[in-house]
Design a protein around this motif. Structure first.
Motif, PDB file in Angstrom:
ATOM      1  N   GLY A 172       0.674  -1.567  -0.019  1.00 55.16           N
ATOM      2  CA  GLY A 172      -0.273   0.297   0.052  1.00 55.16           C
ATOM      3  C   GLY A 172       1.465   1.254   0.357  1.00 55.16           C
ATOM      4  N   GLY A 173      -0.065   2.094   0.088  1.00 52.63           N
ATOM      5  CA  GLY A 173       1.194   3.216  -0.464  1.00 52.63           C
ATOM      6  C   GLY A 173       2.319   3.639  -1.813  1.00 52.63           C
ATOM      7  N   GLU A 174       1.975   2.205  -2.796  1.00 53.84           N
ATOM      8  CA  GLU A 174       3.447   2.401  -3.881  1.00 53.84           C
ATOM      9  C   GLU A 174       2.561   3.511  -5.124  1.00 53.84           C
ATOM     10  N   VAL A 175       3.400   4.655  -6.004  1.00 55.82           N
ATOM     11  CA  VAL A 175       3.576   4.772  -7.145  1.00 55.82           C
ATOM     12  C   VAL A 175       2.645   3.710  -7.933  1.00 55.82           C
ATOM     13  N   VAL A 176       1.519   4.141  -8.546  1.00 59.82           N
ATOM     14  CA  VAL A 176       1.031   3.523 -10.201  1.00 59.82           C
ATOM     15  C   VAL A 176       0.847   4.485 -11.133  1.00 59.82           C
ATOM     16  N   TYR A 177       0.553   4.438 -12.141  1.00 57.48           N
ATOM     17  CA  TYR A 177       0.205   5.097 -13.567  1.00 57.48           C
ATOM     18  C   TYR A 177      -1.018   4.406 -14.008  1.00 57.48           C
ATOM     19  N   LEU A 178      -1.946   4.906 -14.433  1.00 57.35           N
ATOM     20  CA  LEU A 178      -3.079   3.948 -14.988  1.00 57.35           C
ATOM     21  C   LEU A 178      -2.755   3.710 -16.466  1.00 57.35           C
ATOM     22  N   LEU A 179      -3.024   3.004 -17.616  1.00 57.11           N
ATOM     23  CA  LEU A 179      -3.038   2.707 -18.925  1.00 57.11           C
ATOM     24  C   LEU A 179      -4.454   2.608 -19.676  1.00 57.11           C
ATOM     25  N   ALA A 200      -1.897   6.991  -9.155  1.00 56.37           N
ATOM     26  CA  ALA A 200      -2.911   6.835  -8.232  1.00 56.37           C
ATOM     27  C   ALA A 200      -2.078   6.233  -7.226  1.00 56.37           C
ATOM     28  N   ARG A 201      -2.181   6.138  -5.948  1.00 57.99           N
ATOM     29  CA  ARG A 201      -1.504   5.635  -4.937  1.00 57.99           C
ATOM     30  C   ARG A 201      -2.057   4.221  -4.561  1.00 57.99           C
ATOM     31  N   VAL A 202      -1.601   3.529  -4.407  1.00 55.45           N
ATOM     32  CA  VAL A 202      -1.847   1.849  -4.037  1.00 55.45           C
ATOM     33  C   VAL A 202      -2.448   1.987  -2.478  1.00 55.45           C
ATOM     34  N   LEU A 203      -3.585   1.688  -2.397  1.00 54.22           N
ATOM     35  CA  LEU A 203      -4.422   1.916  -1.030  1.00 54.22           C
ATOM     36  C   LEU A 203      -4.515   0.068  -0.442  1.00 54.22           C
ATOM     37  N   GLU A 204      -4.935  -0.738  -1.301  1.00 54.70           N
ATOM     38  CA  GLU A 204      -4.971  -2.215  -0.536  1.00 54.70           C
ATOM     39  C   GLU A 204      -4.783  -3.501  -2.148  1.00 54.70           C
ATOM     40  N   ALA A 205      -4.202  -4.382  -2.143  1.00 47.44           N
ATOM     41  CA  ALA A 205      -4.318  -5.559  -2.914  1.00 47.44           C
ATOM     42  C   ALA A 205      -4.262  -6.957  -2.714  1.00 47.44           C
ATOM     43  N   ASP A 206      -5.285  -7.213  -3.623  1.00 48.78           N
ATOM     44  CA  ASP A 206      -5.574  -8.272  -3.060  1.00 48.78           C
ATOM     45  C   ASP A 206      -6.255  -9.256  -4.509  1.00 48.78           C
ATOM     46  N   GLY A 207      -5.164 -10.725  -4.245  1.00 46.85           N
ATOM     47  CA  GLY A 207      -5.178 -11.080  -5.255  1.00 46.85           C
ATOM     48  C   GLY A 207      -5.120 -10.000  -6.797  1.00 46.85           C
ATOM     49  N   ASP A 208      -5.823 -10.270  -7.831  1.00 41.82           N
ATOM     50  CA  ASP A 208      -5.561  -9.947  -9.698  1.00 41.82           C
ATOM     51  C   ASP A 208      -6.139  -7.798  -8.918  1.00 41.82           C
ATOM     52  N   GLY A 219     -10.343  10.366  -6.178  1.00 39.91           N
ATOM     53  CA  GLY A 219     -10.747   9.350  -5.740  1.00 39.91           C
ATOM     54  C   GLY A 219     -10.688   7.691  -5.697  1.00 39.91           C
ATOM     55  N   ILE A 220     -11.630   6.990  -5.466  1.00 39.79           N
ATOM     56  CA  ILE A 220     -11.189   6.033  -4.623  1.00 39.79           C
ATOM     57  C   ILE A 220     -11.179   4.728  -5.979  1.00 39.79           C
ATOM     58  N   VAL A 221     -10.749   3.743  -7.221  1.00 42.29           N
ATOM     59  CA  VAL A 221     -11.189   3.201  -7.610  1.00 42.29           C
ATOM     60  C   VAL A 221     -10.005   1.715  -7.571  1.00 42.29           C
ATOM     61  N   THR A 222     -10.887   0.668  -8.276  1.00 39.24           N
ATOM     62  CA  THR A 222     -11.117  -0.688  -8.289  1.00 39.24           C
ATOM     63  C   THR A 222     -10.864  -1.381  -9.521  1.00 39.24           C
ATOM     64  N   CYS A 223      -9.806  -1.532  -9.301  1.00 42.81           N
ATOM     65  CA  CYS A 223      -9.805  -2.502 -11.224  1.00 42.81           C
ATOM     66  C   CYS A 223      -8.269  -3.573 -11.285  1.00 42.81           C
ATOM     67  N   SER A 224      -8.026  -3.719 -12.579  1.00 46.24           N
ATOM     68  CA  SER A 224      -7.381  -5.031 -12.483  1.00 46.24           C
ATOM     69  C   SER A 224      -6.461  -4.457 -12.814  1.00 46.24           C
ATOM     70  N   ARG A 225      -4.899  -5.208 -12.306  1.00 47.79           N
ATOM     71  CA  ARG A 225      -3.449  -4.956 -11.929  1.00 47.79           C
ATOM     72  C   ARG A 225      -3.296  -4.723 -13.332  1.00 47.79           C
ATOM     73  N   THR A 226      -3.706  -5.351 -14.257  1.00 41.63           N
ATOM     74  CA  THR A 226      -3.310  -5.656 -16.526  1.00 41.63           C
ATOM     75  C   THR A 226      -3.942  -3.936 -16.708  1.00 41.63           C
ATOM     76  N   LEU A 227      -4.245  -3.268 -15.197  1.00 37.95           N
ATOM     77  CA  LEU A 227      -4.645  -1.016 -15.964  1.00 37.95           C
ATOM     78  C   LEU A 227      -3.940  -0.579 -15.360  1.00 37.95           C
ATOM     79  N   VAL A 228      -2.576  -0.779 -14.606  1.00 38.88           N
ATOM     80  CA  VAL A 228      -1.486  -0.334 -14.024  1.00 38.88           C
ATOM     81  C   VAL A 228       0.040  -0.581 -14.336  1.00 38.88           C
TER      82      VAL A 228
END
Length: 85
Positions: A9-16, A34-42, A55-64
């Motif tokens: 959590g807290g890692e910085v990522v970019y949206l694809l 974006a900042r990762v709040l939680e990682a759960d599976g995919d 804004g809070i967004v939930t997405c697949s790992r493949t989109l960042v």
């Protein structure tokens, strides 16, 4: 090291891809930071934006993508010309 390695959590990522916040909030553009709040599976829960515009967004790992530093942006250590040592 791709997006599948994101577990902290807290890692910085970019949206694809363009993503919309929960409850039909604003659309976040490709390349948004974006900042990762939680990682759960995919699935990742992200905080996109800053301050009251976050804004809070939930997405697949493949989109960042993970934040990467350019090789050219590395700092080089140079001797201090004012040093007496």
């Amino acid at each position: 090291m791709g997006a599948e390695d994101i577990t902290v959590g807290g890692e910085v990522v970019y949206l694809l891809a363009e993503l919309q916040s929960a409850e039909q909030g604003p659309v976040h553009e490709i390349g948004s930071r974006a900042r990762v709040l939680e990682a759960d599976g995919d699935r990742l829960t992200l905080a996109v934006g800053y301050g009251r515009f976050e804004g809070i967004v939930t997405c697949s790992r493949t989109l960042v993508a993970r934040q990467r530093r350019s090789i050219s942006s590395r700092r080089t250590l140079r001797p201090n010309p004012w040093s007496t040592a």
